[in-house]
Write an enzyme that holds these catalytic residues in place. Sequence first.
Site, PDB file in Angstrom:
ATOM      1  N   LYS A  21       0.847  -1.207   0.000  1.00  0.00           N
ATOM      2  CA  LYS A  21       0.000   0.000   0.000  1.00  0.00           C
ATOM      3  C   LYS A  21       0.873   1.245   0.000  1.00  0.00           C
ATOM      4  O   LYS A  21       2.004   1.241   0.507  1.00  0.00           O
ATOM      5  CB  LYS A  21      -0.976   0.032   1.189  1.00  0.00           C
ATOM      6  CG  LYS A  21      -0.341   0.148   2.590  1.00  0.00           C
ATOM      7  CD  LYS A  21      -0.083   1.574   3.043  1.00  0.00           C
ATOM      8  CE  LYS A  21       0.846   1.596   4.251  1.00  0.00           C
ATOM      9  NZ  LYS A  21       1.574   2.787   4.501  1.00  0.00           N
ATOM     10  N   VAL A 109      11.075  -4.493   3.513  1.00  0.00           N
ATOM     11  CA  VAL A 109      10.733  -4.601   4.931  1.00  0.00           C
ATOM     12  C   VAL A 109      10.895  -3.246   5.620  1.00  0.00           C
ATOM     13  O   VAL A 109      11.862  -2.519   5.337  1.00  0.00           O
ATOM     14  CB  VAL A 109      11.663  -5.649   5.594  1.00  0.00           C
ATOM     15  CG1 VAL A 109      11.448  -5.717   7.094  1.00  0.00           C
ATOM     16  CG2 VAL A 109      11.436  -7.016   4.952  1.00  0.00           C
ATOM     17  N   ALA A 110       9.967  -2.927   6.520  1.00  0.00           N
ATOM     18  CA  ALA A 110      10.013  -1.666   7.281  1.00  0.00           C
ATOM     19  C   ALA A 110      10.280  -0.479   6.356  1.00  0.00           C
ATOM     20  O   ALA A 110      11.103   0.382   6.625  1.00  0.00           O
ATOM     21  CB  ALA A 110      11.060  -1.727   8.406  1.00  0.00           C
ATOM     22  N   GLY A 112       7.562   1.360   4.895  1.00  0.00           N
ATOM     23  CA  GLY A 112       6.401   2.249   4.766  1.00  0.00           C
ATOM     24  C   GLY A 112       5.440   1.792   3.682  1.00  0.00           C
ATOM     25  O   GLY A 112       4.619   2.563   3.187  1.00  0.00           O
ATOM     26  N   GLY A 115       4.408  -4.085   4.159  1.00  0.00           N
ATOM     27  CA  GLY A 115       4.778  -5.461   3.792  1.00  0.00           C
ATOM     28  C   GLY A 115       4.333  -6.483   4.839  1.00  0.00           C
ATOM     29  O   GLY A 115       3.742  -7.503   4.499  1.00  0.00           O
ATOM     30  N   GLY A 116       4.596  -6.200   6.106  1.00  0.00           N
ATOM     31  CA  GLY A 116       4.213  -7.129   7.178  1.00  0.00           C
ATOM     32  C   GLY A 116       2.699  -7.264   7.273  1.00  0.00           C
ATOM     33  O   GLY A 116       2.162  -8.360   7.480  1.00  0.00           O
ATOM     34  N   SER A 117       2.002  -6.156   7.091  1.00  0.00           N
ATOM     35  CA  SER A 117       0.535  -6.172   7.135  1.00  0.00           C
ATOM     36  C   SER A 117      -0.021  -6.946   5.942  1.00  0.00           C
ATOM     37  O   SER A 117      -1.026  -7.651   6.060  1.00  0.00           O
ATOM     38  CB  SER A 117      -0.014  -4.745   7.104  1.00  0.00           C
ATOM     39  OG  SER A 117       0.484  -4.008   8.192  1.00  0.00           O
ATOM     40  N   ALA A 118       0.627  -6.817   4.787  1.00  0.00           N
ATOM     41  CA  ALA A 118       0.197  -7.557   3.591  1.00  0.00           C
ATOM     42  C   ALA A 118       0.324  -9.058   3.837  1.00  0.00           C
ATOM     43  O   ALA A 118      -0.569  -9.838   3.486  1.00  0.00           O
ATOM     44  CB  ALA A 118       1.044  -7.137   2.385  1.00  0.00           C
ATOM     45  N   ASP A 150      -3.083  -1.284   9.347  1.00  0.00           N
ATOM     46  CA  ASP A 150      -3.090  -1.331   7.881  1.00  0.00           C
ATOM     47  C   ASP A 150      -3.635  -2.652   7.333  1.00  0.00           C
ATOM     48  O   ASP A 150      -3.826  -2.790   6.126  1.00  0.00           O
ATOM     49  CB  ASP A 150      -1.655  -1.196   7.336  1.00  0.00           C
ATOM     50  CG  ASP A 150      -1.072   0.186   7.550  1.00  0.00           C
ATOM     51  OD1 ASP A 150      -1.842   1.146   7.693  1.00  0.00           O
ATOM     52  OD2 ASP A 150       0.172   0.289   7.550  1.00  0.00           O
TER      53      ASP A 150
END
Length: 310
Positions: A21, A109-110, A112, A115-118, A150
């Site tokens: 996003k 990664v990290a 903005g 990625g982790g939320s996806a 997110d």
Amino acid sequence: MTGQTAPAAPPAGVSVDVPAKINPHLGVGDPRADGYHALSTVYQAISLHDTVTAQRRGEPGIEITISGEGAGTLPTGEDNLAHKAAKLIALYAGIEPDVKLHLNKRIPVAGGLAGGSADAAGALIACARLWDVEIGDAELHRLAAGLGSDVPFCLKGGTAIGTGRGEELTPVRAKGSWHWVVATTDTQIATPECYKEVDRLREDGIGRYSSDVGAIVQAFEAGADADSLARLLVNDMEAAAVSLRPQLASLMHGGLEEGALAAHVSGSGPTVLFLATDVKHSVALARRIRMRGGARSVHLAHGPVAGPAA
Ligand code: C5P
């Protein structure tokens, strides 16, 4: 013909592509009583994505493997948001989790870009399909919001207004496609670190709350050209991200010198998005930004794209 039946095919995995996003508008208010900041944002899903694959493990447990961005450094145990997502779906369904999850990561990664939320959104969908869990949209949204602000948007994709702490979504019917050059950097910024810096700068009188998303929403709905969109991009976290990683300023400046219509920090950074006129311009712009140096990687992306549960 021997009359024997063919051996059963190995259980097919479930693969889900989940886009990154961006926030073409990111208005950040003051911290609320629960510590989260009130947001007034517009999310858009772009064509850079992770792929989450779920397969039966054949025994209880959640096993995670990772390839691509962050492989070897990201946690694969209970600290991974995709692990939490799998556990949550199993708990909801009242079953023992039994899954091998593979995260093929292309989203930095990290950076903005959520990625982790996806990956968490992908794990929710992939596990629900693998285990045949019947779950309605509202319930899925509730589980997603529990995992992170997110994550609900990562399920939906497209374009949406985000309020609350980002988890309350109102879809926007964007008419068109916009082209970006996505430049990642050698550094990372943890989201809480950037919010803290926003608060610190505000104590010094730097920063404002851009709460009105009206103009940019209208532009997306009208299919505005990239020139008009360039003038409407807002990120209240940009000053904080640049304050934490001053090298972002020269990356942004360089992209503008190479002809980008706008340079925009993605979410809490440090990824920088450069807006291009069209796909042809984005290809040329990416080449020039790569040649200039200063970015870790340079990708082409367009948006909006649909999410896994659109
Ligand atoms: O919701 P999520 O777990 O992704 O948020 C990570 C951290 O980012 C929170 O713990 C909080 O410090 C910060 N945050 C915030 N305001 C938001 C969203 C996140 O302060 N609206």
